[in-house]
Design a protein around this motif. Sequence first.
Motif, PDB file in Angstrom:
ATOM      1  N   TYR A  26       0.845  -1.192   0.000  1.00  0.00           N
ATOM      2  CA  TYR A  26       0.000   0.000   0.000  1.00  0.00           C
ATOM      3  C   TYR A  26       0.877   1.238   0.000  1.00  0.00           C
ATOM      4  N   ASP A  27       0.457   2.260  -0.718  1.00  0.00           N
ATOM      5  CA  ASP A  27       1.276   3.464  -0.828  1.00  0.00           C
ATOM      6  C   ASP A  27       0.384   4.688  -1.000  1.00  0.00           C
ATOM      7  N   ASP A  28       0.352   5.541   0.034  1.00  0.00           N
ATOM      8  CA  ASP A  28      -0.339   6.821  -0.126  1.00  0.00           C
ATOM      9  C   ASP A  28       0.526   7.966   0.368  1.00  0.00           C
ATOM     10  N   GLU A  29       1.828   7.696   0.566  1.00  0.00           N
ATOM     11  CA  GLU A  29       2.748   8.705   1.059  1.00  0.00           C
ATOM     12  C   GLU A  29       3.651   9.210  -0.059  1.00  0.00           C
ATOM     13  N   PRO A  30       3.851  10.537  -0.146  1.00  0.00           N
ATOM     14  CA  PRO A  30       4.783  11.075  -1.149  1.00  0.00           C
ATOM     15  C   PRO A  30       6.222  10.782  -0.747  1.00  0.00           C
ATOM     16  N   PRO A  31       7.146  10.863  -1.687  1.00  0.00           N
ATOM     17  CA  PRO A  31       8.562  10.667  -1.348  1.00  0.00           C
ATOM     18  C   PRO A  31       9.020  11.689  -0.311  1.00  0.00           C
ATOM     19  N   LEU A  32       9.904  11.249   0.567  1.00  0.00           N
ATOM     20  CA  LEU A  32      10.494  12.141   1.562  1.00  0.00           C
ATOM     21  C   LEU A  32      11.805  12.670   0.996  1.00  0.00           C
ATOM     22  N   VAL A  33      11.905  14.001   0.869  1.00  0.00           N
ATOM     23  CA  VAL A  33      13.055  14.619   0.209  1.00  0.00           C
ATOM     24  C   VAL A  33      13.715  15.620   1.152  1.00  0.00           C
ATOM     25  N   GLU A  34      15.021  15.454   1.338  1.00  0.00           N
ATOM     26  CA  GLU A  34      15.838  16.430   2.068  1.00  0.00           C
ATOM     27  C   GLU A  34      16.899  16.931   1.097  1.00  0.00           C
ATOM     28  N   VAL A  35      16.928  18.234   0.833  1.00  0.00           N
ATOM     29  CA  VAL A  35      17.832  18.775  -0.181  1.00  0.00           C
ATOM     30  C   VAL A  35      18.613  19.956   0.377  1.00  0.00           C
ATOM     31  N   VAL A  36      19.862  20.080  -0.069  1.00  0.00           N
ATOM     32  CA  VAL A  36      20.713  21.166   0.394  1.00  0.00           C
ATOM     33  C   VAL A  36      21.576  21.642  -0.763  1.00  0.00           C
ATOM     34  N   ALA A  37      21.828  22.955  -0.810  1.00  0.00           N
ATOM     35  CA  ALA A  37      22.736  23.553  -1.801  1.00  0.00           C
ATOM     36  C   ALA A  37      24.040  23.900  -1.098  1.00  0.00           C
ATOM     37  N   LEU A  38      25.135  23.389  -1.636  1.00  0.00           N
ATOM     38  CA  LEU A  38      26.457  23.596  -1.051  1.00  0.00           C
ATOM     39  C   LEU A  38      27.357  24.327  -2.042  1.00  0.00           C
ATOM     40  N   PRO A  39      27.787  25.547  -1.716  1.00  0.00           N
ATOM     41  CA  PRO A  39      27.384  26.380  -0.576  1.00  0.00           C
ATOM     42  C   PRO A  39      26.114  27.165  -0.884  1.00  0.00           C
ATOM     43  N   GLY A  40      25.613  27.871   0.136  1.00  0.00           N
ATOM     44  CA  GLY A  40      24.470  28.742  -0.085  1.00  0.00           C
ATOM     45  C   GLY A  40      24.861  30.031  -0.791  1.00  0.00           C
ATOM     46  N   VAL A  41      26.122  30.451  -0.608  1.00  0.00           N
ATOM     47  CA  VAL A  41      26.674  31.617  -1.301  1.00  0.00           C
ATOM     48  C   VAL A  41      28.045  31.218  -1.840  1.00  0.00           C
ATOM     49  N   GLN A  42      28.268  31.443  -3.128  1.00  0.00           N
ATOM     50  CA  GLN A  42      29.522  31.064  -3.777  1.00  0.00           C
ATOM     51  C   GLN A  42      30.194  32.286  -4.387  1.00  0.00           C
ATOM     52  N   GLU A  43      31.517  32.235  -4.491  1.00  0.00           N
ATOM     53  CA  GLU A  43      32.286  33.288  -5.169  1.00  0.00           C
ATOM     54  C   GLU A  43      32.265  33.022  -6.677  1.00  0.00           C
ATOM     55  N   PRO A  44      32.419  34.063  -7.505  1.00  0.00           N
ATOM     56  CA  PRO A  44      32.520  33.848  -8.952  1.00  0.00           C
ATOM     57  C   PRO A  44      33.634  32.852  -9.277  1.00  0.00           C
ATOM     58  N   GLY A  45      33.356  31.976 -10.231  1.00  0.00           N
ATOM     59  CA  GLY A  45      34.317  30.942 -10.608  1.00  0.00           C
ATOM     60  C   GLY A  45      34.077  29.615  -9.937  1.00  0.00           C
ATOM     61  N   LYS A 121      10.524  20.193  -3.834  1.00  0.00           N
ATOM     62  CA  LYS A 121      11.326  20.904  -2.846  1.00  0.00           C
ATOM     63  C   LYS A 121      12.049  22.045  -3.545  1.00  0.00           C
ATOM     64  N   SER A 122      12.034  23.226  -2.928  1.00  0.00           N
ATOM     65  CA  SER A 122      12.674  24.389  -3.543  1.00  0.00           C
ATOM     66  C   SER A 122      13.680  25.008  -2.583  1.00  0.00           C
ATOM     67  N   GLY A 123      14.586  25.799  -3.148  1.00  0.00           N
ATOM     68  CA  GLY A 123      15.590  26.471  -2.338  1.00  0.00           C
ATOM     69  C   GLY A 123      16.273  27.560  -3.139  1.00  0.00           C
ATOM     70  N   ILE A 124      17.231  28.218  -2.510  1.00  0.00           N
ATOM     71  CA  ILE A 124      17.953  29.308  -3.175  1.00  0.00           C
ATOM     72  C   ILE A 124      19.452  29.149  -2.930  1.00  0.00           C
ATOM     73  N   PHE A 125      20.247  29.739  -3.809  1.00  0.00           N
ATOM     74  CA  PHE A 125      21.672  29.935  -3.603  1.00  0.00           C
ATOM     75  C   PHE A 125      22.048  31.200  -4.351  1.00  0.00           C
ATOM     76  N   SER A 126      23.224  31.718  -4.093  1.00  0.00           N
ATOM     77  CA  SER A 126      23.606  32.985  -4.731  1.00  0.00           C
ATOM     78  C   SER A 126      25.107  33.035  -4.995  1.00  0.00           C
ATOM     79  N   TYR A 127      25.481  33.986  -5.842  1.00  0.00           N
ATOM     80  CA  TYR A 127      26.881  34.281  -6.137  1.00  0.00           C
ATOM     81  C   TYR A 127      27.180  35.704  -5.682  1.00  0.00           C
ATOM     82  N   ASP A 128      28.328  35.865  -5.010  1.00  0.00           N
ATOM     83  CA  ASP A 128      28.688  37.162  -4.449  1.00  0.00           C
ATOM     84  C   ASP A 128      30.208  37.280  -4.441  1.00  0.00           C
ATOM     85  N   GLU A 129      30.722  38.413  -4.895  1.00  0.00           N
ATOM     86  CA  GLU A 129      32.174  38.625  -4.916  1.00  0.00           C
ATOM     87  C   GLU A 129      32.766  38.751  -3.518  1.00  0.00           C
TER      88      GLU A 129
END
Length: 301
Positions: A26-45, A121-129
């Motif tokens: 029996y199946d009435d449960e959606p997939p369980l998702v844990e997501v992460v962006a590494l890093p949340g803020v990155q330098e150019p390049g 599942k949604s999330g954000i990340f960014s680029y910053d000098e």
Amino acid sequence: NWFVTYAVYFFTWLLIFIVIVNPPFYDDEPPLVEVVALPGVQEPGGNITIVAKITDNKGINTNDISMVITDPDGNTTSLEPDVFEFDNTIVKYVFQNPDDILDEFQYELTVKDVSGIETKKSGIFSYDEYAIEVASYRFENLTHNDDIEIDVDEDVSTENFRVYYTLNNGEEINVNRKNPQIKDEYETSPVYEGWVEDADFTMNAYVEVMHYFTNIPKKYNNTIQDSETYNFTTTEDSKIGDDLPPVEYNWTISKQPDNVLNYKLPFYRFVQVPGFEAIIVIAALAIVVLIFKRKKKDEKK
């Protein structure tokens, strides 16, 4: 005899019902998702590693995994299953930013199980000098007690992260926080091994971000490199390079060395999930067996 008959009937159907309403029937449960962006803020390049742990009681259809990434200008990129890396319950994608677009990106991961039940599942990340910045009140003729400050955007990770640098492309030198409770200010000096007196140095600063998924003893990490390099010179000072650099906290031992970092990094966590359904099934089986034994004993009498 009537009690034995009804008891056998009741517990037999209880056992059948437990099996039917649980996987794999029996199946009435959606997939369980844990997501992460590494890093949340990155330098150019640099790149962004998006990694997710996906679990489901019936299984995941890898052909129904997709992702949409939206850049700061609103342009979208749709990613199909063939661009992902799969490792059991782990799905990984490495985002490149060849045009070095700055500011915030959004992503949305869509997962379906074999029954077609969907999770987003949604999330954000960014680029910053200025994800990493190195500051010092002077860069020439440093002594052993001249402080060098490294500031890091704390949004690079929701967890603790490791700050370190290299001198002339040498060994990594870890950096303590100025205040153990504040995660965006770090401080070092030429007192540590790697520095020598009366010499020239080129410093590169880095941040290692990391994440452990529960019950998976594997570190998922990525590195931020400061897009700027820094030049220092030291003066004649016999105490330069005298001290051992800080080392990471070791979760596997009780007594830590004197030069341990003044903050702890993420580590593998094991969480045991209680098997309540299994306990009920075992109890029901045991009761049925006991009832049958008693019934046979009564028949012999």
